[in-house]
Design an enzyme around this catalytic site. Sequence first.
Site, PDB file in Angstrom:
ATOM      1  N   ASN A   9     -11.615  -6.898  32.486  1.00  0.00           N
ATOM      2  CA  ASN A   9     -10.814  -7.687  31.545  1.00  0.00           C
ATOM      3  C   ASN A   9      -9.461  -6.997  31.400  1.00  0.00           C
ATOM      4  O   ASN A   9      -9.372  -5.945  30.767  1.00  0.00           O
ATOM      5  CB  ASN A   9     -11.547  -7.750  30.197  1.00  0.00           C
ATOM      6  N   TRP A  10      -8.440  -7.609  31.995  1.00  0.00           N
ATOM      7  CA  TRP A  10      -7.115  -6.961  31.984  1.00  0.00           C
ATOM      8  C   TRP A  10      -6.396  -7.154  30.649  1.00  0.00           C
ATOM      9  O   TRP A  10      -5.342  -6.583  30.419  1.00  0.00           O
ATOM     10  CB  TRP A  10      -6.258  -7.506  33.133  1.00  0.00           C
ATOM     11  N   LYS A  11      -6.941  -7.974  29.782  1.00  0.00           N
ATOM     12  CA  LYS A  11      -6.340  -8.254  28.468  1.00  0.00           C
ATOM     13  C   LYS A  11      -4.868  -8.653  28.640  1.00  0.00           C
ATOM     14  O   LYS A  11      -4.526  -9.291  29.632  1.00  0.00           O
ATOM     15  CB  LYS A  11      -6.505  -7.055  27.531  1.00  0.00           C
ATOM     16  N   HIS A  97     -14.772 -12.980  23.158  1.00  0.00           N
ATOM     17  CA  HIS A  97     -14.462 -11.543  23.237  1.00  0.00           C
ATOM     18  C   HIS A  97     -14.166 -11.010  21.833  1.00  0.00           C
ATOM     19  O   HIS A  97     -13.597 -11.715  20.997  1.00  0.00           O
ATOM     20  CB  HIS A  97     -13.264 -11.312  24.174  1.00  0.00           C
ATOM     21  N   GLU A  99     -11.936  -9.188  20.621  1.00  0.00           N
ATOM     22  CA  GLU A  99     -10.553  -9.289  20.126  1.00  0.00           C
ATOM     23  C   GLU A  99     -10.242 -10.715  19.671  1.00  0.00           C
ATOM     24  O   GLU A  99      -9.441 -10.930  18.763  1.00  0.00           O
ATOM     25  CB  GLU A  99      -9.586  -8.795  21.208  1.00  0.00           C
ATOM     26  N   GLU A 169     -21.179  -6.040  23.676  1.00  0.00           N
ATOM     27  CA  GLU A 169     -20.032  -5.145  23.517  1.00  0.00           C
ATOM     28  C   GLU A 169     -19.930  -4.724  22.051  1.00  0.00           C
ATOM     29  O   GLU A 169     -19.349  -5.452  21.229  1.00  0.00           O
ATOM     30  CB  GLU A 169     -18.747  -5.858  23.915  1.00  0.00           C
ATOM     31  N   GLY A 175     -12.295  -0.117  23.555  1.00  0.00           N
ATOM     32  CA  GLY A 175     -10.956   0.450  23.534  1.00  0.00           C
ATOM     33  C   GLY A 175     -10.835   1.692  22.672  1.00  0.00           C
ATOM     34  O   GLY A 175      -9.727   2.133  22.354  1.00  0.00           O
ATOM     35  N   SER A 215     -15.645   0.905  26.453  1.00  0.00           N
ATOM     36  CA  SER A 215     -15.190   2.204  26.975  1.00  0.00           C
ATOM     37  C   SER A 215     -15.992   2.672  28.189  1.00  0.00           C
ATOM     38  O   SER A 215     -16.307   3.857  28.319  1.00  0.00           O
ATOM     39  CB  SER A 215     -15.194   3.264  25.868  1.00  0.00           C
ATOM     40  N   GLY A 236     -12.713  -2.970  30.203  1.00  0.00           N
ATOM     41  CA  GLY A 236     -11.351  -3.254  29.778  1.00  0.00           C
ATOM     42  C   GLY A 236     -10.381  -2.256  30.386  1.00  0.00           C
ATOM     43  O   GLY A 236      -9.960  -2.375  31.539  1.00  0.00           O
ATOM     44  N   GLY A 237     -10.040  -1.219  29.615  1.00  0.00           N
ATOM     45  CA  GLY A 237      -9.003  -0.255  30.019  1.00  0.00           C
ATOM     46  C   GLY A 237      -9.155   0.263  31.439  1.00  0.00           C
ATOM     47  O   GLY A 237      -8.173   0.298  32.204  1.00  0.00           O
TER      48      GLY A 237
HETATM   49  C1  PEP Z   1     -13.368  -5.141  26.879  1.00  0.00           C
HETATM   50  O1  PEP Z   1     -12.207  -5.487  26.863  1.00  0.00           O
HETATM   51  O2  PEP Z   1     -14.260  -6.009  26.950  1.00  0.00           O
HETATM   52  C2  PEP Z   1     -13.686  -3.717  26.833  1.00  0.00           C
HETATM   53  C3  PEP Z   1     -14.951  -3.364  26.864  1.00  0.00           C
HETATM   54  O3  PEP Z   1     -12.639  -2.842  26.764  1.00  0.00           O
HETATM   55  P1  PEP Z   1     -12.700  -1.235  27.017  1.00  0.00           P
HETATM   56  O4  PEP Z   1     -13.460  -1.042  28.309  1.00  0.00           O
HETATM   57  O5  PEP Z   1     -11.279  -0.819  27.118  1.00  0.00           O
HETATM   58  O6  PEP Z   1     -13.427  -0.641  25.877  1.00  0.00           O
END
Ligand code: PEP
Length: 253
Positions: A9-11, A97, A99, A169, A175, A215, A236-237
């Site tokens: 997920n590049w957000k 998601h 966010e 999640e 994040g 994470s 994500g990151g």
């Molecule tokens: C996500 O965006 O779904 C996520 C899990 O982000 P991160 O890996 O950065 O925690």
Amino acid sequence: MRKPFVAGNWKMNTDSHTSISLAESIVSGSLETAGQSVSVAVCPPFVYLQAVAKALSASSIAVGAQDIYIESQGAFTGEISASMLKDIGCTYALCGHSERRHVLGETDELINKKVTAAIGGGLLPILCVGELLAEREASRTNEVVTRQIKNCLAGLSIEKVSAVTIAYEPVWAIGTGLTATPQQAQEAHDFVRKLLLQMYDAQLAEEIRILYGGSVKPGNAGDLMAEQDIDGLLVGGASLSADDFIAIIQAAA
Ligand code: PEP
């Protein structure tokens, strides 16, 4: 036997150049080996989706949207429908998601409409669920996840639900650099699978893929994937680094 699935997920990151170079690096750095045994998808920002889909078209890496709207067309300024996403080569859509739930105020009822619209438009939804830190500390994880799953899948037939991937999640792990331990994640995944068994049937519960997100890094991906009910990872990151994302795919293989 559930095929592992890793989604990035590049957000709201990358630009017109880096989205393509990231996609190309993922293709060239992966996956002659891992690519056969792992389903892989990336979810770029809407504006780069078509270009990324094109850059990935000769590979087995799929493209997903980070969100969709609930209607298929019409006077909904700024929104993007499932059929538009399908039209430009999307396979998946993230729905709910954290966010979108906690920054943008999406409710289970809206997310239910999004999951329904995604399936209706030919996309495969990745339904994200997970508890806040205060909810975990109050031992309410199972209650929260049950409410989210029941509400977000309400009204869908078992055939439609078989198109869904669940992503567990925990909000406190997204994040933040805090990851659920493999045991915490396994417990939640086991609970989700048993809930789906109660709601549907043994075949669906056995076949549905449940991803962990929060994470995930190259250093913890292998331990998470070793758990019986963790079928893949939503990243994500770390998905913004081709090297890290490829290492995570390899850990999932
Ligand atoms: C996500 O965006 O779904 C996520 C899990 O982000 P991160 O890996 O950065 O925690």
